[in-house]
Design a protein around this motif. Structure first.
Motif, PDB file in Angstrom:
ATOM      1  N   VAL A  76       6.687   5.960   7.815  1.00  0.00           N
ATOM      2  CA  VAL A  76       5.384   6.578   7.552  1.00  0.00           C
ATOM      3  C   VAL A  76       5.636   8.043   7.184  1.00  0.00           C
ATOM      4  O   VAL A  76       6.223   8.795   7.965  1.00  0.00           O
ATOM      5  CB  VAL A  76       4.467   6.461   8.789  1.00  0.00           C
ATOM      6  N   ALA A  77       5.178   8.407   5.975  1.00  0.00           N
ATOM      7  CA  ALA A  77       5.400   9.789   5.541  1.00  0.00           C
ATOM      8  C   ALA A  77       4.434  10.729   6.233  1.00  0.00           C
ATOM      9  O   ALA A  77       4.805  11.828   6.653  1.00  0.00           O
ATOM     10  CB  ALA A  77       5.231   9.876   4.027  1.00  0.00           C
ATOM     11  N   GLN A  78       3.183  10.283   6.327  1.00  0.00           N
ATOM     12  CA  GLN A  78       2.161  11.141   6.941  1.00  0.00           C
ATOM     13  C   GLN A  78       1.080  10.278   7.584  1.00  0.00           C
ATOM     14  O   GLN A  78       0.878   9.114   7.189  1.00  0.00           O
ATOM     15  CB  GLN A  78       1.471  11.992   5.860  1.00  0.00           C
ATOM     16  N   ALA A  79       0.364  10.870   8.511  1.00  0.00           N
ATOM     17  CA  ALA A  79      -0.803  10.193   9.077  1.00  0.00           C
ATOM     18  C   ALA A  79      -1.912  11.213   9.272  1.00  0.00           C
ATOM     19  O   ALA A  79      -1.638  12.403   9.503  1.00  0.00           O
ATOM     20  CB  ALA A  79      -0.443   9.545  10.416  1.00  0.00           C
ATOM     21  N   ALA A 110       0.808  -1.224   0.000  1.00  0.00           N
ATOM     22  CA  ALA A 110       0.000   0.000   0.000  1.00  0.00           C
ATOM     23  C   ALA A 110       0.839   1.271   0.000  1.00  0.00           C
ATOM     24  O   ALA A 110       1.860   1.360   0.686  1.00  0.00           O
ATOM     25  CB  ALA A 110      -0.905  -0.004   1.227  1.00  0.00           C
ATOM     26  N   ASP A 111       0.351   2.274  -0.768  1.00  0.00           N
ATOM     27  CA  ASP A 111       0.886   3.627  -0.645  1.00  0.00           C
ATOM     28  C   ASP A 111       0.117   4.365   0.451  1.00  0.00           C
ATOM     29  O   ASP A 111       0.651   5.244   1.118  1.00  0.00           O
ATOM     30  CB  ASP A 111       0.717   4.383  -1.968  1.00  0.00           C
ATOM     31  N   VAL A 133       4.740   7.172  16.116  1.00  0.00           N
ATOM     32  CA  VAL A 133       5.659   8.321  16.203  1.00  0.00           C
ATOM     33  C   VAL A 133       7.051   7.879  15.732  1.00  0.00           C
ATOM     34  O   VAL A 133       7.711   8.567  14.930  1.00  0.00           O
ATOM     35  CB  VAL A 133       5.710   8.885  17.639  1.00  0.00           C
ATOM     36  N   ARG A 134       7.470   6.699  16.175  1.00  0.00           N
ATOM     37  CA  ARG A 134       8.799   6.206  15.758  1.00  0.00           C
ATOM     38  C   ARG A 134       8.828   6.002  14.247  1.00  0.00           C
ATOM     39  O   ARG A 134       9.791   6.364  13.569  1.00  0.00           O
ATOM     40  CB  ARG A 134       9.121   4.878  16.467  1.00  0.00           C
ATOM     41  N   ALA A 135       7.750   5.426  13.700  1.00  0.00           N
ATOM     42  CA  ALA A 135       7.711   5.152  12.255  1.00  0.00           C
ATOM     43  C   ALA A 135       7.710   6.458  11.456  1.00  0.00           C
ATOM     44  O   ALA A 135       8.310   6.538  10.380  1.00  0.00           O
ATOM     45  CB  ALA A 135       6.489   4.303  11.926  1.00  0.00           C
ATOM     46  N   LEU A 136       7.075   7.493  11.999  1.00  0.00           N
ATOM     47  CA  LEU A 136       7.096   8.811  11.338  1.00  0.00           C
ATOM     48  C   LEU A 136       8.512   9.379  11.365  1.00  0.00           C
ATOM     49  O   LEU A 136       9.044   9.858  10.352  1.00  0.00           O
ATOM     50  CB  LEU A 136       6.130   9.772  12.049  1.00  0.00           C
ATOM     51  N   THR A 161       4.745  -4.373  12.451  1.00  0.00           N
ATOM     52  CA  THR A 161       3.997  -4.237  11.196  1.00  0.00           C
ATOM     53  C   THR A 161       4.426  -2.982  10.422  1.00  0.00           C
ATOM     54  O   THR A 161       4.470  -3.000   9.190  1.00  0.00           O
ATOM     55  CB  THR A 161       2.475  -4.260  11.444  1.00  0.00           C
ATOM     56  N   PHE A 162       4.798  -1.914  11.148  1.00  0.00           N
ATOM     57  CA  PHE A 162       5.306  -0.734  10.416  1.00  0.00           C
ATOM     58  C   PHE A 162       6.549  -1.123   9.625  1.00  0.00           C
ATOM     59  O   PHE A 162       6.761  -0.663   8.501  1.00  0.00           O
ATOM     60  CB  PHE A 162       5.634   0.410  11.389  1.00  0.00           C
ATOM     61  N   ALA A 163       7.366  -2.003  10.211  1.00  0.00           N
ATOM     62  CA  ALA A 163       8.618  -2.391   9.549  1.00  0.00           C
ATOM     63  C   ALA A 163       8.366  -3.109   8.216  1.00  0.00           C
ATOM     64  O   ALA A 163       9.229  -3.137   7.342  1.00  0.00           O
ATOM     65  CB  ALA A 163       9.435  -3.287  10.478  1.00  0.00           C
ATOM     66  N   LYS A 164       7.179  -3.680   8.068  1.00  0.00           N
ATOM     67  CA  LYS A 164       6.873  -4.411   6.825  1.00  0.00           C
ATOM     68  C   LYS A 164       6.275  -3.503   5.759  1.00  0.00           C
ATOM     69  O   LYS A 164       5.992  -3.943   4.647  1.00  0.00           O
ATOM     70  CB  LYS A 164       5.851  -5.523   7.123  1.00  0.00           C
ATOM     71  N   MET A 165       6.014  -2.246   6.111  1.00  0.00           N
ATOM     72  CA  MET A 165       5.323  -1.358   5.173  1.00  0.00           C
ATOM     73  C   MET A 165       6.284  -0.743   4.175  1.00  0.00           C
ATOM     74  O   MET A 165       7.488  -0.653   4.406  1.00  0.00           O
ATOM     75  CB  MET A 165       4.583  -0.253   5.944  1.00  0.00           C
ATOM     76  N   LYS A 166       5.720  -0.287   3.067  1.00  0.00           N
ATOM     77  CA  LYS A 166       6.483   0.421   2.047  1.00  0.00           C
ATOM     78  C   LYS A 166       6.974   1.738   2.662  1.00  0.00           C
ATOM     79  O   LYS A 166       6.194   2.417   3.347  1.00  0.00           O
ATOM     80  CB  LYS A 166       5.504   0.755   0.922  1.00  0.00           C
ATOM     81  N   LYS A 167       8.207   2.088   2.399  1.00  0.00           N
ATOM     82  CA  LYS A 167       8.713   3.361   2.949  1.00  0.00           C
ATOM     83  C   LYS A 167       7.919   4.523   2.338  1.00  0.00           C
ATOM     84  O   LYS A 167       7.694   4.550   1.128  1.00  0.00           O
ATOM     85  CB  LYS A 167      10.194   3.486   2.598  1.00  0.00           C
ATOM     86  N   GLY A 168       7.460   5.407   3.182  1.00  0.00           N
ATOM     87  CA  GLY A 168       6.703   6.569   2.679  1.00  0.00           C
ATOM     88  C   GLY A 168       5.199   6.349   2.656  1.00  0.00           C
ATOM     89  O   GLY A 168       4.444   7.141   2.082  1.00  0.00           O
TER      90      GLY A 168
END
Ligand SMILES: NC(=O)c1ccc[n+]([C@@H]2O[C@H](COP(=O)([O-])OP(=O)(O)OC[C@H]3O[C@@H](n4cnc5c(N)ncnc54)[C@H](O)[C@@H]3O)[C@@H](O)[C@H]2O)c1
Ligand SMILES: O=C(O)[C@H](O)COP(=O)(O)O
Length: 603
Positions: free
Chosen positions: A309-312, A255-256, A301-304, A276-283
């Motif tokens: 995570v580019a944005q939430a 996912a984007d 917060v760490r993933a941001l 699970t954040f670690a498995k996500m596409k960067k950005g």
């Protein structure tokens, strides 16, 4: 057999059962009237459910506490039936104090309806109405244990929540909130707020229910490629919208954009976390209009900060309102709203009406549109099941009254003889009524559809069900119901089956429940009033002898039936009586020489 020669139940005083008041019949208590929703209502599901009923006479109106702001139309509906106390912003202590004076409570997501609330109600609270979808702020176990129905308003805010999800998606991608704040502070930063496009991007919808599928539909309209993960969603619903259902790992890895739409449950709690954040596409960009608790907020917060995570864009938080200095809320790349998903004029009007109808229906003891902690039975099914529901409770009552004092009732086996396929025949309502019938005569507990399974479990009562599938046309739902109580002794030995259980069996004839079998004796007596069962030596004159003892006392006999093993051998006589015979009459029946044992049973 000695036990047959010596009647096991000759002392009428030992026949008395629970003296607590009984409603005339389970069914009239459960469904005194039927409340109909307007047939034109677009998404109206018509479900019926048993609850305790509350009077609506002007002198004795039920009281509904509305603890959070509710639309006017809903309040008006409530006021036609109940005293309505709108008390917003109650502290937990104030809520607990007030609740003992209330029959119903209506809340949104801002009020915690915890165990203490149910305990403080002293049994008066009959229904909690959640004016919205999520019921994670209501302690369902405590509600069920207290026999309190919980209803929600599951459909009226779906579109509002989906629209808010799309609004956040677009606002996040184009930095609307940040740019707005910047311009208002006197800046003009066109290069800083360059966004990303939605068209052609992959959106993973996690939770493909009502809101999730509406978000998916709208995102398709924006030209996005939409995939979804939902372990329980039907594939054809996804196909119809042009959405592919994929595994959780595939969804988050491709996912984007990720949009969250599942309920908060122990299984979904912190579903998005460091791992699970670690498995996500960067950005990746994340939208949450479901519940804050589905994300581990510190991990977000760490993933941001790590650039995963580019944005939430968040409408919901694990703690609401969040702390003003929350790192997540203050994060430059996070857009926030104060749980506004359901907050449109239209949705709040719809939710208020939906919940008011459900609460009034439940208070009337008839119908709730959307029960959360009890089985729901479509009205047409209920109409068909009505006489069987009555039969079920009465068989339970009879069976338990046949148990000899001192033998604990632990195992009840129910057999339904039916021509209907299992998926066309829901037994939950019948099971609840059998449970009610078995438990109420031997305890002071009030059993209803909400707490039947819980109460059975709490008392260590195991109810097993089996279906005996019959050939034939499935016109009527049931041929017969058999209730057996195992591992007990009976005060009426003839009620024991060949395999050693107390056994009663009944069927519905012309809409009236009948007792058709006791132990291995066939009888036929309508289940109205009360019943005397006698085991006797089959000989002429028995019906007359017993009938005249009862007649002398003006006890009306409604029905008599004799089931025998063979002529002139043993027989069981079932006598339906409208009134309770005196101890003296019962004693005289027991003294008739040919009568080996007898029992008086209250229905
Ligand atoms: N922000 C708001 O104001 C607002 C408004 C309405 C709804 N909501 C919330 O949105 C969520 C969805 O509401 P809805 O009306 O669509 O509910 P719904 O019950 O129709 O849909 C929820 C879906 O989540 C799925 N699901 C359950 N466990 C899952 C899991 N582990 N992984 C993926 N999917 C799972 C279910 O199968 C179901 O299809 C709820 O949490 C609700 O409280 C928020
Ligand atoms: O679950 C819901 O229905 C939404 O979160 C709305 O909650 P609210 O009624 O507090 O706005």
């Amino acid at each position: 057999m000695a036990s047959l020669a010596t009647p096991t139940l000759k002392n009428p005083s030992s026949l008395s059962l629970s003296s607590k008041p009984r409603l005339p019949s389970a069914l009239s208590a459960a469904f005194p009237n039927t409340l109909h929703f307007p047939p034109s209502h677009p998404q109206r599901r018509r479900f019926l459910i048993i609850t305790a009923s509350a009077s609506s006479s002007s002198s004795n109106k039920p009281t509904v506490l509305v603890a959070e702001k509710l639309g006017e139309a809903g309040l008006e509906l409530l006021k036609q039936f109940a005293n309505v106390d709108c008390s917003y912003n109650l502290s937990p202590e104030e809520l607990c104090t007030k609740i003992s004076l209330c029959d119903a409570l209506i809340v949104r997501s801002g009020t915690k309806v915890n165990r203490e609330v149910f305990e403080s109600s002293g049994g008066r609270l009959k229904v909690v109405g959640r004016a919205g979808v999520g019921i994670d702020n209501v302690d369902l176990s405590a509600a069920t244990e207290h026999g309190c129905l919980v209803v929600n308003a599951p459909t009226a805010n779906t579109v509002a929540a989906a629209e808010h999800g799309i609004a956040l998606l677009a606002a996040m991608a184009r930095n609307v909130a940040q740019a707005d704040a910047s311009v208002k502070s006197g800046k003009w930063q066109r290069n800083k707020y360059v966004g990303v496009s939605l068209v052609g991007k992959t959106l993973a919808v996690l939770g493909f229910g009502k809101v999730g599928s509406e978000v998916a539909r709208r995102a398709k309209g924006l030209g996005m490629h939409v995939i979804a993960h939902d372990p329980y969603a039907p594939a054809d619903r996804a196909r119809a919208i042009g959405v592919e259902l994929v595994s959780f790992d595939e969804a988050i890895a491709t996912a984007d954009f990720i949009s969250l739409h599942m309920p908060l449950t122990p299984a979904t709690n912190k579903m998005l976390n460091d791992e699970t954040f670690a498995k996500m596409k960067k950005g990746v960009r994340i939208v949450n209009v479901a519940r804050g608790g589905v994300i581990d907020e510190e991990a977000l917060v760490r993933a941001l900060d790590d650039g995963i995570v580019a944005q939430a864009a968040l409408d919901v938080f694990s703690e609401e309102p969040p702390k003003p200095d929350s790192k997540l809320v203050q994060h430059e790349r996070v857009t926030v709203t104060p749980h506004l998903g359901a907050s449109t004029v239209e949705a709040q009007e719809g939710v208020a009406i939906e919940i008011a109808e459900a609460v009034v229906g439940a208070l009337k003891g008839e119908l709730a549109a959307t029960a959360v902690n009890a089985p729901m039975v479509p009205s047409e099914v209920l109409t068909e099941l009505k006489p069987y529901v009555e039969l079920a409770e009465k068989l339970g009552r009879l069976a338990v009254q046949l148990v000899a004092g001192g033998s604990g009732v632990k195992n009840v086996k129910v057999s339904y003889a039916t021509t209907r396929a299992p998926d066309d025949f829901d037994t939950r309502l019948l099971r609840a009524m059998i449970t009610k019938g078995v438990i109420e005569p031997i305890s002071s507990v009030f059993v209803n559809l909400v707490n039947a399974d819980f109460t059975a479990k709490q008392r260590g009562l195991r109810i097993t069900e089996e279906r005996v599938l019959l050939d034939g046309s499935p016109e009527s739902p049931l041929e017969s119901i058999q209730v057996q109580i195992a591992n007990v002794e009976s005060k009426f030995a003839s009620a024991m089956s060949e395999t050693g259980e107390i056994r009663v069996e009944g069927r519905v004839k012309d809409g009236i429940p009948h007792l058709t079998k006791v132990g291995s004796f066939e009888v036929d007596v309508s289940l109205e009033g009360s019943i005397i069962l006698c085991r006797q030596v089959d000989q002429p004159g028995m019906i007359g002898t017993v009938g005249s003892i009862l007649g002398e006392e003006n006890v009306n006999v409604s029905f008599m039936s004799v089931g025998r093993v063979a002529p002139r051998k043993h027989a069981v006589m079932a006598i339906g009586v409208d009134d309770q015979p005196s101890k003296e009459s019962l004693k005289r029946i027991g003294e008739v020489p040919a009568i080996e044992e007898f029992v008086f049973l209250k229905l």
